[in-house]
Design an enzyme around this catalytic site. Structure first.
Site, PDB file in Angstrom:
ATOM      1  CB  CYS A 264      -2.853  -1.743  -8.344  1.00 41.01           C
ATOM      2  SG  CYS A 264      -2.359  -3.331  -7.654  1.00 41.01           S
ATOM      3  NE  ARG A 331      -0.394  -1.419  -0.045  1.00 40.73           N
ATOM      4  CZ  ARG A 331       0.034  -2.540  -0.609  1.00 40.73           C
ATOM      5  NH1 ARG A 331       1.253  -2.628  -1.106  1.00 40.73           N
ATOM      6  NH2 ARG A 331      -0.770  -3.595  -0.680  1.00 40.73           N
TER       7      ARG A 331
END
Length: 427
Positions: A264, A331
């Site tokens: 995010c 990620r």
């Protein structure tokens, strides 16, 4: 209610299982056959605390399929929860959102009852009305806010505690235009005891970006102050303990270290920078936030070289590969630039993470003897006297680091107390 969820990644699967726990039935739609099979066998395709138990408990209240038509015709509300990955220029790639909108539109052709479509994927302001709406209208032959409902409902889930965040959120934000859609979503979220913020659709989209940008800014600010504290011999954690007691500021997200990662903050901050530039504005603060974060993990290597000036041929232990504890997500993990730099400097790496090693292997599939994946953290400690701590898993607090040189990016107290030489990044 009967709900369909398009996309069964972190957001989609957690959202769906949360709604099931609240008494609804859910159909998951995904293109990945492996995910579909695992979900139908009550096996979570991701690691998230409490998810497996919930899937087993409520087996029979959900299933997964590739068939959009089946899902739309057998549900009242559809959530779009597909990924919005970054392009190289920082903008977001909407191909999965667009594909979902087209497929939903095709299925809606055959449906007469009012159906509500909710965008949960993180998209820039204007996307729901400017991209999703026209695609659904084109492929369904129906009109939004009359023939079908359309809304934006951003997610604020923290990986590792996502189920709790869904069921006990700080707030629920819903962007709507028509009263009928608002009533449906009010009823759906009624069991959740949290402030419900109803806005127009673009405002809901912006709330998500502004929230993530501020949290990323807070971390980078803390790390910049922490870097100053390190040079002055000041404990930055004590500094922010004092700063955080100011009710205008709060102590949250003031843990100095090696920066933020995940799916995010990096993606959303870069996308907002790109959008701001397109609008003719200069995002000075946001650019600085990203710059600080990109440099921060390499502080580990700088501190390591104080004690081990020549890394070529040395074996360095790296504890933690996930971007944060209690997830298998790698990620934008801070472990990637750290290990990349170690390999560039000629070091060999032995590493351990309780959940993320398989995912991390995707970064380095063919490194031979340069990276060894250990079976336990103790195996790492036995293999080398030089340790870097990248992720603050609880089990790392149970280790004895006696005789080791430890450079810590996350403030693991056991290392601080027991290591022969201990260096914290910002303290």
């Amino acid at each position: 209610m009967r709900i369909s969820i398009i996309g069964s990644g972190y957001v989609g699967l957690v959202t769906g299982m949360g709604f099931i726990k609240l008494g609804n039935e859910v159909i998951f739609v995904d293109v990945d056959e492996r995910k579909i099979t695992m979900i139908n066998n009550a096996e979570p395709p991701i690691y998230e605390e409490g998810l497996e138990e919930l899937m087993k408990e409520f087996r029979g209240k959900y299933y997964a399929t590739k068939d959009y038509r089946e899902a739309i015709l057998n549900s009242d509300v559809t959530f779009i929860a597909v990924g919005t990955p970054s392009r190289e220029d920082g903008s977001i790639d909407l191909k999965y959102v667009e594909s979902a909108a087209k497929a939903i539109g095709e299925a809606l052709k055959e449906k007469d009852p009012y159906h509500v479509i909710v965008v949960k994927s993180t998209v820039l302001p204007g996307t729901t009305e400017g991209v999703v709406k026209p695609l659904i209208e084109e492929h369904s032959g129906k009109k939004a806010f009359g023939d079908f409902g359309l809304a934006m409902n951003p997610e604020f889930l923290r990986e590792g505690v996502a189920l709790n965040d869904f069921l006990n959120p700080d707030r629920v934000v819903i962007g709507v235009q028509d009263e009928r859609t608002k009533e449906v979503l009010e009823k759906l979220y009624e069991p959740i005891n949290a402030p419900k913020v109803f806005t127009d659709i673009k405002t809901a989209e912006m709330i998500k970006y502004a929230s993530n940008a501020f949290l990323a800014t807070k971390i980078s600010f803390a790390n910049e102050i922490g870097n100053i504290c390190k040079k002055l011999g000041i404990d930055s954690w004590k500094v922010f303990e004092g700063v955080g007691l100011d009710h205008r500021i709060s102590p949250h997200f003031f843990k100095t270290g090696i920066g933020w990662g995940g799916s995010c903050f990096p993606k959303d901050t870069r996308a907002l920078i790109r959008k701001t530039e397109e609008l003719g504005e200069e995002p000075l603060i946001l650019k600085a936030v990203v710059e600080v974060n990109e440099k921060q993990p390499l502080k580990l290597i700088e501190l390591l070289k104080k004690h081990v000036p020549e890394l070529k041929g040395k074996t360095v232990g790296v504890l933690g590969l996930a971007f944060k504890p209690d997830t298998d997500d790698v990620r934008e993990t801070r472990a990637y630039p750290v290990i990349k730099k170690l390999l560039e400097d000629g070091a060999r790496v032995i590493t351990y993470d309780p959940q993320a090693m398989e995912n991390f292997k995707g970064f380095y599939p063919d490194v031979g003897e340069k990276i060894t994946y250990a079976n336990s953290p103790r195996e790492v400690l036995e293999a080398t006297d030089v340790i870097l701590i990248v992720t603050e898993w609880k089990e790392f607090e149970e280790l004895d680091y006696s005789g080791k040189i430890v450079v810590d990016g996350r403030r693991v107290k056991a290392a601080e107390k027991t290591a022969r030489i201990y260096e914290g990044v910002c303290w």
